[in-house]
Design an enzyme around this catalytic site. Structure first.
Site, PDB file in Angstrom:
ATOM      1  N   LYS A 114      29.941  -5.379 -24.385  1.00 29.07           N
ATOM      2  CA  LYS A 114      29.374  -4.037 -24.547  1.00 29.07           C
ATOM      3  C   LYS A 114      28.390  -3.916 -25.689  1.00 29.07           C
ATOM      4  O   LYS A 114      27.594  -2.989 -25.714  1.00 29.07           O
ATOM      5  CB  LYS A 114      30.499  -3.015 -24.762  1.00 29.07           C
ATOM      6  N   LYS A 194      33.671  -7.938 -12.219  1.00 31.73           N
ATOM      7  CA  LYS A 194      34.625  -6.833 -12.080  1.00 31.73           C
ATOM      8  C   LYS A 194      33.940  -5.546 -11.594  1.00 31.73           C
ATOM      9  O   LYS A 194      32.827  -5.257 -12.006  1.00 31.73           O
ATOM     10  CB  LYS A 194      35.224  -6.603 -13.473  1.00 31.73           C
ATOM     11  N   LYS A 197      32.314   1.076 -13.594  1.00 33.60           N
ATOM     12  CA  LYS A 197      31.534   2.311 -13.501  1.00 33.60           C
ATOM     13  C   LYS A 197      30.168   2.168 -14.169  1.00 33.60           C
ATOM     14  O   LYS A 197      29.219   2.878 -13.849  1.00 33.60           O
ATOM     15  CB  LYS A 197      32.291   3.459 -14.176  1.00 33.60           C
TER      16      LYS A 197
END
Ligand code: TYM
Length: 328
Positions: A114, A194, A197
Site C-alpha cells: 500500500k 486477491k 476493492k
C-alpha cells in the site's frame, strides 16, 4: 462463560463490500454468533490510512455498517459499532506501539503493497498495531478473517507475548479462524491476485449489492484458461478453481461434486451456473441492504458504541494499572 470473538472490516471507497469479504470472513462472523460472544467493528480509523474524501467517507461508513446487518450480523446478539466511537482502541494502540519494533512493521506485506499508493504515512506503518489493539481491547479468543490477515494476527500474538512477559499476564493469545475453502478469493480478471476493492477494474470483483445482470456479466468475463474441462487445480487452472470455490460456497455443494457435474459442460455453461448461484445467494442480501434506513442504522451503531465504550473502559483499567498509568 462463552468465549469471545472480534473482527473488523474497513469502509474502503464507497463502503460496499465484495464477495471475497463474505466468503473469506463474514460467513464466519455470522455463524459464530450462535456459539460465541461476538464483537464486530467497522474500522473507520484504519480506512483513513489511504487517501480518502471525507464526504464520501461519511456514506461509506454507513454502507459498510448496512452491509454487515444485511449479511446477518444481529445487533441483538452481537456488539456492532464504529471503531472511532470507542477511543480506547486508539489508547491501547499507543501503549502497544511502545513495545512494537519498527522493523517488524516495515516487513508487513500489506504495508509494502500500500505504501506506493498511500505514501509513507505513519498511520499506514502503525496500522497493524491498531489492529492488534482492536483485538486485545476485548480480550478475545477468536478472530474470523480471510487469509490476507495472517501476518497481522501473528504480530498481534507476538505483542501478547511481549506485553504479558513484560507487564504481567493480561491478554489471551487470540486464534485466527479462516474457512477451509474461500479463505482467499481471487480477482475475476487476474486469478493470481486477491480480489480487492482497490482494484481499478470493477469487473475484477463482485459487490454484495451488484444487480443480477452485472453479476452475470462479470462472471462471464472472468479470466480462465484455454483448456475445455472444469477441474480443481490452483496451479494450472486458477480461474476455474476460484469459480469452483465460489460456487461451492454459494450452493453448499462440495468441490468434488461440482467437478463431477461440470467437468465436460464447457466453460460457458459452467460460468452461467456459477453466476446464477451467486445471484441467488446475493439477492436477499441486496434486498435487505436496500430496505435498511440510514438513520436507524446510525442509532444501532451508536448504541453498540455505548456498550463497547463501557466494556473497553473496564478492560483498560487493568491495562493502565499494569503499565503504571494509575494511582494504585
Ligand atoms: P478488510 O477490510 O480488507 O477485509 C475485511 C475481511 O475480509 C477479508 N477479505 C478477504 N477474504 C478472502 N478473499 C479476499 N479476496 C478478501 N478480501 C478481504 C479480510 O481478510 C478481512 O477478514 N486489517 C483488516 C481490518 C481489521 C481487523 C481488525 C480484522 C482491522 N482491525 C481486527 C480483524 C481484527 C482489513 O483490512 O480487512
Amino acid at each position: 462463560m462463552r468465549k469471545r470473538v472480534f473482527s473488523g472490516i474497513q469502509p474502503t471507497g464507497n463502503g460496499h463490500l465484495h464477495i471475497g469479504n463474505l466468503v473469506g470472513a463474514l460467513r464466519n462472523w455470522v455463524a459464530m454468533q450462535d456459539d460465541y460472544e461476538c464483537i464486530y467493528c467497522v474500522v473507520d480509523l484504519h480506512a483513513m490510512t489511504v487517501p480518502y474524501d471525507p464526504d464520501t467517507f461519511r456514506q461509506a461508513r454507513i454502507n459498510t455498517a448496512k452491509s454487515l446487518l444485511a449479511v446477518g450480523i444481529d445487533p441483538a446478539r452481537s456488539l456492532l459499532y464504529y471503531q472511532s466511537q470507542v477511543p480506547q482502541h486508539a489508547e491501547l494502540s499507543w501503549i502497544l506501539s511502545t513495545i512494537t519494533s519498527i522493523g517488524q512493521l516495515e516487513r508487513m506485506t500489506q504495508y509494502k503493497e500500500k505504501q506506493d499508493k498511500a505514501g509513507q504515512n505513519l498511520g499506514l506503518l502503525a496500522y497493524p498495531v491498531l489492529m492488534a489493539a482492536d483485538i486485545l481491547l476485548h480480550k478475545v479468543h477468536y478472530v474470523p478473517v480471510g487469509d490476507d490477515q495472517t501476518q497481522h494476527l501473528e504480530l498481534t500474538r507476538d505483542l501478547v507475548e511481549r506485553f504479558n512477559s513484560r507487564f504481567g499476564e493480561e491478554f489471551p493469545l487470540p486464534e485466527r479462524i479462516t474457512p477451509e475453502i474461500g479463505a482467499r478469493v481471487m480477482s475475476l480478471q487476474d486469478p493470481t491476485s486477491k480480489m480487492s476493492k482497490s482494484d481499478p477494474n470493477p469487473a475484477s470483483y463482485i459487490l454484495l449489492v451488484d444487480e443480477p445482470d452485472v453479476i452475470r456479466r462479470k462472471v462471464r468475463s472472468a479470466v480462465t484458461d484455454s483448456e475445455r474441462y472444469v477441474a480443481y487445480d490452483w496451479e494450472k487452472k486458477p480461474g476455474i478453481s476460484n469459480l469452483l470455490e465460489l460456487m461451492a460456497f454459494f450452493t453448499g455443494r462440495s468441490i468434488d461434486d461440482l467437478v463431477e457435474t461440470y467437468h465436460d459442460s464447457g466453460y460457458a455453461a459452467f460460468k452461467d451456473a456459477v453466476a446464477e448461484a451467486i445471484v441467488e445467494g446475493l439477492t436477499p442480501i441486496r434486498q435487505t441492504f436496500k430496505a435498511l434506513d440510514d438513520d436507524e442504522v446510525a442509532r444501532v451503531l451508536q448504541k453498540g458504541a455505548l456498550d463497547a465504550r463501557q466494556r473497553a473502559e473496564q478492560e483498560m483499567i487493568s491495562v493502565r494499572k499494569k503499565v503504571g498509568l494509575s494511582a494504585s
